[in-house]
Structures are given as structure tokens and as C-alpha cells.
Design an enzyme around this catalytic site. Sequence first.
Site, PDB file in Angstrom:
ATOM      1  N   THR A 180     -13.908  -6.694   4.061  1.00 28.57           N
ATOM      2  CA  THR A 180     -13.762  -6.629   5.438  1.00 28.57           C
ATOM      3  C   THR A 180     -14.309  -5.488   6.149  1.00 28.57           C
ATOM      4  O   THR A 180     -14.355  -5.465   7.509  1.00 28.57           O
ATOM      5  CB  THR A 180     -12.420  -7.274   5.945  1.00 28.57           C
ATOM      6  OG1 THR A 180     -11.507  -6.385   5.251  1.00 28.57           O
ATOM      7  CG2 THR A 180     -12.410  -8.631   5.492  1.00 28.57           C
ATOM      8  N   GLY A 230      -0.940  -5.689   5.479  1.00 29.97           N
ATOM      9  CA  GLY A 230      -0.267  -4.555   5.061  1.00 29.97           C
ATOM     10  C   GLY A 230       0.404  -3.590   5.970  1.00 29.97           C
ATOM     11  O   GLY A 230       1.555  -4.014   6.156  1.00 29.97           O
ATOM     12  N   ARG A 231      -0.480  -2.582   6.559  1.00 26.42           N
ATOM     13  CA  ARG A 231       0.293  -1.934   7.397  1.00 26.42           C
ATOM     14  C   ARG A 231       1.182  -2.331   8.534  1.00 26.42           C
ATOM     15  O   ARG A 231       2.132  -1.798   8.855  1.00 26.42           O
ATOM     16  CB  ARG A 231      -0.873  -0.676   7.721  1.00 26.42           C
ATOM     17  CG  ARG A 231      -1.331   0.386   6.569  1.00 26.42           C
ATOM     18  CD  ARG A 231      -2.567   0.948   7.033  1.00 26.42           C
ATOM     19  NE  ARG A 231      -3.917   0.094   7.154  1.00 26.42           N
ATOM     20  CZ  ARG A 231      -4.957   0.578   6.906  1.00 26.42           C
ATOM     21  NH1 ARG A 231      -5.535   1.736   6.942  1.00 26.42           N
ATOM     22  NH2 ARG A 231      -6.105  -0.345   6.715  1.00 26.42           N
ATOM     23  N   LYS A 270     -10.359  -5.833  -8.061  1.00 26.82           N
ATOM     24  CA  LYS A 270     -11.644  -6.155  -7.993  1.00 26.82           C
ATOM     25  C   LYS A 270     -12.374  -5.878  -9.214  1.00 26.82           C
ATOM     26  O   LYS A 270     -13.584  -4.829  -9.037  1.00 26.82           O
ATOM     27  CB  LYS A 270     -12.156  -5.521  -6.777  1.00 26.82           C
ATOM     28  CG  LYS A 270     -11.436  -5.730  -5.425  1.00 26.82           C
ATOM     29  CD  LYS A 270     -11.637  -5.095  -4.067  1.00 26.82           C
ATOM     30  CE  LYS A 270     -10.991  -5.390  -2.964  1.00 26.82           C
ATOM     31  NZ  LYS A 270      -9.621  -4.684  -3.038  1.00 26.82           N
ATOM     32  N   LEU A 271     -12.311  -6.438 -10.212  1.00 29.34           N
ATOM     33  CA  LEU A 271     -13.021  -5.947 -11.475  1.00 29.34           C
ATOM     34  C   LEU A 271     -14.559  -6.422 -11.447  1.00 29.34           C
ATOM     35  O   LEU A 271     -14.862  -7.466 -10.814  1.00 29.34           O
ATOM     36  CB  LEU A 271     -12.518  -6.659 -12.507  1.00 29.34           C
ATOM     37  CG  LEU A 271     -11.061  -6.678 -12.978  1.00 29.34           C
ATOM     38  CD1 LEU A 271     -10.788  -7.188 -14.464  1.00 29.34           C
ATOM     39  CD2 LEU A 271     -10.804  -5.140 -12.968  1.00 29.34           C
ATOM     40  N   ASP A 287     -17.952  -5.108 -13.708  1.00 22.74           N
ATOM     41  CA  ASP A 287     -18.335  -4.524 -14.971  1.00 22.74           C
ATOM     42  C   ASP A 287     -19.184  -5.630 -15.849  1.00 22.74           C
ATOM     43  O   ASP A 287     -19.430  -6.832 -15.490  1.00 22.74           O
ATOM     44  CB  ASP A 287     -17.355  -3.846 -15.865  1.00 22.74           C
ATOM     45  CG  ASP A 287     -17.763  -2.689 -16.459  1.00 22.74           C
ATOM     46  OD1 ASP A 287     -18.834  -2.747 -17.186  1.00 22.74           O
ATOM     47  OD2 ASP A 287     -17.018  -1.747 -16.459  1.00 22.74           O
ATOM     48  N   ASP A 323       0.855  -1.276   0.093  1.00 21.83           N
ATOM     49  CA  ASP A 323      -0.127   0.150   0.041  1.00 21.83           C
ATOM     50  C   ASP A 323       0.972   1.232   0.143  1.00 21.83           C
ATOM     51  O   ASP A 323       1.132   2.054   0.842  1.00 21.83           O
ATOM     52  CB  ASP A 323      -1.022   0.060   1.013  1.00 21.83           C
ATOM     53  CG  ASP A 323      -2.120  -1.242   1.164  1.00 21.83           C
ATOM     54  OD1 ASP A 323      -2.265  -1.507  -0.131  1.00 21.83           O
ATOM     55  OD2 ASP A 323      -2.360  -1.647   2.326  1.00 21.83           O
ATOM     56  N   GLN A 340     -10.964  -1.735   9.383  1.00 19.78           N
ATOM     57  CA  GLN A 340     -11.286  -2.971   9.046  1.00 19.78           C
ATOM     58  C   GLN A 340     -12.255  -3.363  10.241  1.00 19.78           C
ATOM     59  O   GLN A 340     -12.119  -2.974  11.295  1.00 19.78           O
ATOM     60  CB  GLN A 340      -9.914  -4.129   9.177  1.00 19.78           C
ATOM     61  CG  GLN A 340      -8.896  -3.821   8.280  1.00 19.78           C
ATOM     62  CD  GLN A 340      -9.305  -4.472   6.920  1.00 19.78           C
ATOM     63  OE1 GLN A 340     -10.599  -5.047   6.746  1.00 19.78           O
ATOM     64  NE2 GLN A 340      -8.364  -4.449   5.865  1.00 19.78           N
ATOM     65  N   ASP A 359      -4.934  -6.963  -7.340  1.00 21.98           N
ATOM     66  CA  ASP A 359      -6.043  -6.969  -6.470  1.00 21.98           C
ATOM     67  C   ASP A 359      -6.822  -5.445  -7.101  1.00 21.98           C
ATOM     68  O   ASP A 359      -6.817  -4.754  -6.388  1.00 21.98           O
ATOM     69  CB  ASP A 359      -5.876  -6.888  -5.202  1.00 21.98           C
ATOM     70  CG  ASP A 359      -7.508  -6.668  -4.338  1.00 21.98           C
ATOM     71  OD1 ASP A 359      -8.269  -7.375  -4.938  1.00 21.98           O
ATOM     72  OD2 ASP A 359      -7.481  -6.418  -3.313  1.00 21.98           O
ATOM     73  N   LYS A 371       0.909  -8.018  -2.489  1.00 16.51           N
ATOM     74  CA  LYS A 371      -0.359  -7.424  -3.377  1.00 16.51           C
ATOM     75  C   LYS A 371      -0.251  -6.179  -3.860  1.00 16.51           C
ATOM     76  O   LYS A 371       0.194  -5.186  -3.171  1.00 16.51           O
ATOM     77  CB  LYS A 371      -1.534  -7.431  -2.297  1.00 16.51           C
ATOM     78  CG  LYS A 371      -3.024  -7.116  -2.908  1.00 16.51           C
ATOM     79  CD  LYS A 371      -3.965  -7.407  -1.943  1.00 16.51           C
ATOM     80  CE  LYS A 371      -4.005  -6.191  -0.915  1.00 16.51           C
ATOM     81  NZ  LYS A 371      -4.725  -4.904  -1.477  1.00 16.51           N
TER      82      LYS A 371
END
Length: 239
Positions: free
Chosen positions: A123, A214-215, A62-63, A65, A11, A194, A60, A33
Site C-alpha cells: 500500500t 497500527g499506529r 512476507k516470505l 524465496d 509495531d 501509506q 506477517d 499482527k
Amino acid sequence: MEENPLIIALDFKGMDEVEAFLEPFRGQNLFVKVGMELFYKEGPNTVYRLKELGHRVFLDLKLHDIPNTVMRAMKSLAGLGCDLVTVHAAGGRAMMEAALEGLEAGVPSGLSRPSCVAVTQLTSTEEAHMKTEQLISVSLRESVYHYASLAKISGLDGVVCSAWEASGIIQRLGNGFLTVTPGIRMGTEDHQDQKRVATPEMARELGIHAIVVGRPIIRAANPVEAYGTWMKSWRGASQ
């Protein structure tokens, strides 16, 4: 996908920050990621560079459409060499099947297609908000189970879900259906945005296949040390 990976969410705002973060990990093959912020800033070169460094890549995006658009997008993404990609299960069966069609068509000769998993409910989503804003009348857990079943019927490899729903998905759909779980925190950490969180030990006990962190790692004073601590918690003290 390898057994029980810990996926590090990169991130960051740009590749300069990514390269600086990865430098102390030189020689290690990580699973990382790439999300919307980084990919939209740096583009496909992000994936090319990470693969060049020897890392596996979870792209990631997140498609979500119409099926034809998702099929064409996945055909392009498959050519990047990423290992794992996402769609939104809410896009429906036809869209998810089209995503797989695109991945199969776009994967370079001699390589396997990227694994594809469907996002169920984020989440950060709470049940009250799901019911009032998405107008879904069933419980959040039942909504996740429904999306997971739809993803499996569509031929996808698994889902992104919280630890709270993962064991139920595994019981219903089998251990071969992947569960990829963000929202993992040590017990003493701030949950930030989260809502449905779990510890790595809990995730391991529930049989979750992969966790995303991540963080807590990328913002740690010593990321390499933090990564080692998380790996011990996730895979057990013997690792």
C-alpha cells in the site's frame, strides 16, 4: 478467520512494549499482527506468548524465496500456532504452492493450518514507482488483480491488497477469497507512508474481509478507547 476482524499491528520494538500495550485489554481476545521488526527481535516466543494470552496472531513476514526454502520456513512457522501468514505473490505459483505444502506438514496434530494470504502490491507503492522501478507495464490495479488470481490458482486463502483494489478482487474471485487490507485511516489522519488508503467505513462498504490498523491505535493516548472507536467505524455503530 473470524468474520470481519480488526487486526492490530503490534509495531513495537520488543515484547516489553507489547505487554504494556496489551495490559489494559486484559480479558479481551484480540487479533494482532506481528511484523518483521518484532519477530526478528524477539523470535518465536513472541507468537507463543501472544497465544498464551489468548490472542489470534497474524505473522506477517512476507516470505519470498525459492520454493523449497519457503516450504521449509512455513513448516517451522506452522508449528508456532499462528493463525494467518503471508508470502509475496511475486514469488510465483510454485513458491505459493510450496508455502501451503509446508504449512500442512508443519501444523500440530489436531489443529487447522494457518490461513495463508499473498501480498500483491504494498500500500506504499504508487503506480509511477511500480512502472519505473519494477518495470511492470500494466496499471497498478491490473498488477494486483493478476497477483490475486495467481494466488487463488495456487490454492491460497486470499491476498493482502489496498481497499482500492479489494472490490475488484471480490468481484473476480468471489467473496470466499479473503481480502486483508492495511492502509486504513480515519479521514482526518496523516497517511504517513501509506499511499493507497481508505476509511474503515469505506472498507466495510467495499466488502473487505479484514482490516489492519497500527499506529492510530497503538500510539493513541487511550488505546482501548481508540480500539472501540475503530471497531464501531469498521463494524457499524451497533457493534
